[in-house]
Design a protein around this motif. Structure first.
Motif, mmCIF file in Angstrom:
data_model
loop_
_atom_site.group_PDB
_atom_site.id
_atom_site.type_symbol
_atom_site.label_atom_id
_atom_site.label_comp_id
_atom_site.label_asym_id
_atom_site.label_seq_id
_atom_site.Cartn_x
_atom_site.Cartn_y
_atom_site.Cartn_z
ATOM 1 N N LEU A 98 -3.518 -7.991 6.199
ATOM 2 C CA LEU A 98 -4.397 -7.721 5.022
ATOM 3 C C LEU A 98 -4.722 -6.252 4.818
ATOM 4 O O LEU A 98 -4.971 -5.778 3.701
ATOM 5 C CB LEU A 98 -5.759 -8.531 5.152
ATOM 6 N N ILE A 99 -4.759 -5.251 5.869
ATOM 7 C CA ILE A 99 -5.013 -4.081 5.931
ATOM 8 C C ILE A 99 -4.005 -3.414 5.127
ATOM 9 O O ILE A 99 -4.002 -2.491 4.479
ATOM 10 C CB ILE A 99 -5.207 -3.470 7.291
ATOM 11 N N ASN A 100 -2.584 -3.659 5.517
ATOM 12 C CA ASN A 100 -1.493 -3.276 4.534
ATOM 13 C C ASN A 100 -1.696 -3.656 3.192
ATOM 14 O O ASN A 100 -1.104 -2.595 2.579
ATOM 15 C CB ASN A 100 -0.126 -3.501 5.396
ATOM 16 N N VAL A 101 -1.918 -4.745 3.030
ATOM 17 C CA VAL A 101 -2.137 -5.032 1.683
ATOM 18 C C VAL A 101 -2.927 -4.045 0.818
ATOM 19 O O VAL A 101 -2.888 -3.869 -0.244
ATOM 20 C CB VAL A 101 -2.492 -6.415 1.280
ATOM 21 N N ASN A 102 -4.216 -3.811 1.426
ATOM 22 C CA ASN A 102 -5.183 -2.960 0.978
ATOM 23 C C ASN A 102 -4.514 -1.524 0.518
ATOM 24 O O ASN A 102 -4.630 -0.872 -0.238
ATOM 25 C CB ASN A 102 -6.307 -2.736 1.924
ATOM 26 N N VAL A 103 -3.647 -0.926 1.652
ATOM 27 C CA VAL A 103 -3.024 0.330 1.631
ATOM 28 C C VAL A 103 -2.186 0.295 0.428
ATOM 29 O O VAL A 103 -2.138 1.263 -0.172
ATOM 30 C CB VAL A 103 -2.186 0.528 3.176
ATOM 31 N N LEU A 104 -1.259 -0.782 0.276
ATOM 32 C CA LEU A 104 -0.231 -0.930 -0.827
ATOM 33 C C LEU A 104 -0.798 -1.162 -2.247
ATOM 34 O O LEU A 104 -0.554 -0.519 -3.310
ATOM 35 C CB LEU A 104 0.749 -2.092 -0.541
ATOM 36 N N THR A 105 -1.993 -1.596 -2.117
ATOM 37 C CA THR A 105 -2.707 -1.829 -3.554
ATOM 38 C C THR A 105 -3.364 -0.359 -3.793
ATOM 39 O O THR A 105 -3.736 -0.287 -4.986
ATOM 40 C CB THR A 105 -3.923 -2.802 -3.295
ATOM 41 N N TYR A 106 -3.620 0.419 -2.765
ATOM 42 C CA TYR A 106 -4.109 1.602 -3.130
ATOM 43 C C TYR A 106 -3.232 2.738 -3.315
ATOM 44 O O TYR A 106 -3.174 3.628 -4.358
ATOM 45 C CB TYR A 106 -5.108 2.088 -2.012
ATOM 46 N N CYS A 107 -2.032 2.663 -2.654
ATOM 47 C CA CYS A 107 -0.939 3.527 -2.848
ATOM 48 C C CYS A 107 -0.117 3.761 -3.986
ATOM 49 O O CYS A 107 -0.181 2.480 -4.798
ATOM 50 C CB CYS A 107 -0.286 3.563 -1.589
ATOM 51 N N ASP A 108 0.710 4.639 -4.611
ATOM 52 C CA ASP A 108 1.653 4.550 -5.599
ATOM 53 C C ASP A 108 2.879 4.477 -5.004
ATOM 54 O O ASP A 108 4.011 4.179 -5.448
ATOM 55 C CB ASP A 108 1.314 5.624 -6.610
ATOM 56 N N GLU A 109 3.107 5.213 -3.741
ATOM 57 C CA GLU A 109 4.549 5.068 -3.243
ATOM 58 C C GLU A 109 4.679 4.953 -1.809
ATOM 59 O O GLU A 109 3.629 4.859 -1.140
ATOM 60 C CB GLU A 109 4.967 6.662 -3.422
ATOM 61 N N VAL A 110 5.741 4.438 -1.488
ATOM 62 C CA VAL A 110 6.061 4.043 -0.215
ATOM 63 C C VAL A 110 7.297 4.563 0.459
ATOM 64 O O VAL A 110 8.364 4.768 -0.311
ATOM 65 C CB VAL A 110 6.240 2.506 -0.110
ATOM 66 N N ILE A 111 7.084 5.420 1.673
ATOM 67 C CA ILE A 111 8.239 5.812 2.486
ATOM 68 C C ILE A 111 8.545 4.665 3.498
ATOM 69 O O ILE A 111 7.569 4.376 4.283
ATOM 70 C CB ILE A 111 8.029 7.292 3.137
#
Length: 244
Positions: A124-137
């Protein structure tokens, strides 16, 4: 403001090393950077030798955290270590639990880049991060299991994009621990080129023992071994990211 998650579902892929050194590389270029640790290991707090009272745990639950200056143009929010696991449990019971990070960072100003170091898991923490971010490396080490981990992350990114964040996109796939003299490196990069095409970074992070040694001295690669391959590669990556 660009918001970039560094994410892999497999440990040992250079995820935290990339987060720290990309963030510092961008700061050395004059960009204002906030580095957030969302991994219970709290490596970023250890490397920069900071232990603030308010952490990511507080940001997720209480809307505030201590933003600590660790280098010129570089600030961090630490994870809260083992308490982040308890925070995730509490978060599961909250309304709008997937949007807590996005909501509580909505007033952030004066920052060019937010770099988020994620735990090697699907949670769930990572879901929060991806919901906040625009880009992923996505860092990928030169082995078969890392390729499998990348496929798992692609599934997670696709799921979050459809459900919570339609703007989420892959900024790039980053080969790490690359050694041109090893067959496995050449084979892995060939597979990555074929599958990810233009999403594969032009920068490859070469094997360099300095990258493993630097954290024990509480330094980034630019401070510990400024003339090393690791320093050259991460500064090249910072330039490539900044120009994308």
């Amino acid at each position: 403001m660009r918001k970039i998650a560094i994410l892999s579902s497999k440990g040992g892929t250079g995820k935290t090393t990339t987060s720290i050194n990309l963030a510092h590389g961008l700061a050395l270029m004059g960009r204002s950077v906030l580095l957030i640790d969302s991994d219970p290991q709290n490596t970023i707090g250890i490397v920069f030798n900071v232990n603030p009272e308010k952490t990511l745990c507080d940001l997720l639950l209480k809307r505030r955290a201590s933003i600590v200056k660790v280098r010129e143009k570089l600030h961090v929010i630490t994870s809260g270590g083992k308490y982040l696991v308890d925070t995730e449990v509490k978060l599961t019971k909250a309304w709008g639990k997937e949007y807590k990070l996005k909501k509580n960072l909505s007033n952030l100003e004066g920052v060019d880049y937010v770099i988020l170091d994620c735990a090697p898991s699907i949670n769930l923490i990572n879901v929060n991060v991806l919901t906040y971010c625009d880009e992923v490396i996505i860092p990928i080490s030169m082995d078969f299991l890392s390729q499998i981990g990348a496929n798992q992350i692609l599934g997670m990114i696709d799921s979050v994009s459809k459900s919570y964040n339609k703007n989420l996109d892959i900024l790039g796939v980053l080969p790490v621990y690359y050694n041109e003299k090893r067959k496995i490196s050449l084979e892995t990069v060939a597979i990555l080129k074929d599958f990810f095409k233009e999403k594969l970074f032009n920068t490859y992070i070469r094997e360099d023992v300095n990258l493993k040694e630097a954290p024990s001295f509480m330094k980034t690669i630019f401070e510990y071994a400024p003339d090393s391959w690791g320093s050259q590669d991460y500064f090249k990556l910072a330039n490539e990211v900044d120009n994308k």
